[in-house]
Enzyme design. Structure first.
Site, short mmCIF file in Angstrom:
data_model
loop_
_atom_site.label_atom_id
_atom_site.label_comp_id
_atom_site.label_asym_id
_atom_site.label_seq_id
_atom_site.Cartn_x
_atom_site.Cartn_y
_atom_site.Cartn_z
N SER A 1 0.84 -1.19 0.00
CA SER A 1 0.00 0.00 0.00
C SER A 1 0.87 1.24 0.00
O SER A 1 2.00 1.23 0.49
CB SER A 1 -0.89 0.00 1.24
OG SER A 1 -1.47 1.26 1.47
N SER A 2 0.32 2.34 -0.52
CA SER A 2 1.06 3.60 -0.53
C SER A 2 1.29 4.15 0.86
O SER A 2 2.11 5.06 1.05
CB SER A 2 0.30 4.64 -1.37
OG SER A 2 -0.98 4.89 -0.81
N CYS A 3 0.61 3.61 1.88
CA CYS A 3 0.79 4.11 3.24
C CYS A 3 2.16 3.74 3.82
O CYS A 3 2.50 4.18 4.92
CB CYS A 3 -0.31 3.60 4.16
SG CYS A 3 -0.23 1.84 4.54
#
Length: 316
Positions: A108-110
């Protein structure tokens, strides 16, 4: 990669895993393996090891994870870090021990710092602190990326990590306690429309900017990684385009046909101010998304309407 290559898709019943399965099937892949969580608990190390040893797939695609939005991450931090690490560690280590040559890890981009420069480049990983509202999930995914990188470095196996931006699409999660922003908005606007266009209350100010990728485009990126040996260990997957949460809400409202008021609850957190992915590395290799946001939202809403009976109505 042959069409009869045995490919195990962990999490094949989820939104991402099912999209990958559909896409591979459409492209003629015939030897796909998937088991439900009831049949195989991916948090159980021995069970995963026994399964991988017995099935001995040539490729493993890890689309399994415990996921959720700000509320779920905030309420269940231990589960989000521990269960995700258990799932990925069991799959990655079993793959290595069983001689699986290709492993595709989805994150995920997180994983990137909260205040990293925009757009987010892969090189920004671990350069600053994370967004507090989902750091537990992010930390788990970072360990997965680094574990695959370590195997790639030490054993020269084709283990690669793909980090998608915010995903949405058919088979999304519309539970308001655990869903992400786009499906949560979709359900709220739909039920408000059904309730005589009642007002819809949304979290935050509406000012943060977000990027959204239709899940079928993510599946195409996975197939691209499957059919090619990507030269690096980490790749962003997205559209390279973002919009404010307010613009997203207005877009969903228009597609659904809700004509009531939108109320922004500024006492609730906004999360990261902006998360736009730099996808130049994937573009340079030849992959690019195909589905426009409005088209993807319409397809998702069509699926939701057909499956609305699965979701208990909520009080607005």
């Amino acid at each position: 990669m042959n069409k009869d290559t045995k490919i195990y898709i962990a999490g094949h019943n989820g939104m991402v895993g099912s999209a990958i399965w559909r896409t591979l099937s459409t492209k003629g892949y015939t030897n796909l393996v998937g088991v439900s969580s009831a049949e195989l608990d991916l948090r159980n190390q021995q069970a995963v090891k026994d399964f991988i040893t017995e099935e001995h797939p040539a490729v493993i695609i890890d689309a399994a994870a415990r996921v959720g939005g700000i509320l779920a991450n905030n309420d269940y931090p231990y589960q989000f870090i521990m269960e995700n690490m258990q799932i990925q560690n069991n799959l990655i280590d079993s793959a290595l021990q069983s001689g699986v040559e290709k492993f595709i890890f989805l994150g995920s981009s997180c994983i990137y710092p909260k205040l990293a420069p925009q757009p987010l480049k892969e090189t920004y990983l671990l350069t600053d602190s994370l967004e507090p509202t989902n750091e537990w999930y992010a930390l788990a995914k970072i360990t997965g990326v680094k574990t695959c990188q370590a195997i790639r470095k030490q054993y020269d196996k084709d283990y690669v990590s793909l980090m998608p931006t915010n995903l949405y699409g058919t088979r999304d999660n519309f539970d308001l306690n655990t869903s992400h922003v786009l499906p949560a908005m979709m359900r709220k606007f739909h039920e408000a429309k059904e309730n005589h266009n009642a007002p819809v209350t949304l979290w935050g100010s509406g000012s943060p900017m977000r990027e959204f990728l239709f899940v079928d485009d993510m599946a195409e990126a996975v197939v691209f990684a499957l059919e090619n040996r990507l030269p690096d260990y980490l790749y962003n997957v997205g559209t390279g385009e973002d919009l404010t949460i307010k613009q997203l809400a207005e877009t969903i409202q228009k597609i659904i046909g809700h004509q009531g008021e939108i109320i922004w609850d500024s006492t609730k957190p906004d999360g990261t101010p902006r998360k736009l992915m730099d996808i130049s590395k994937m573009h340079a290799l030849g992959w690019k998304h195909q589905v426009r946001l409005e088209e993807g939202i319409q397809k998702t809403y069509d699926w939701f309407i057909q499956n609305e009976g699965k979701y208990k109505k909520v009080k607005l």
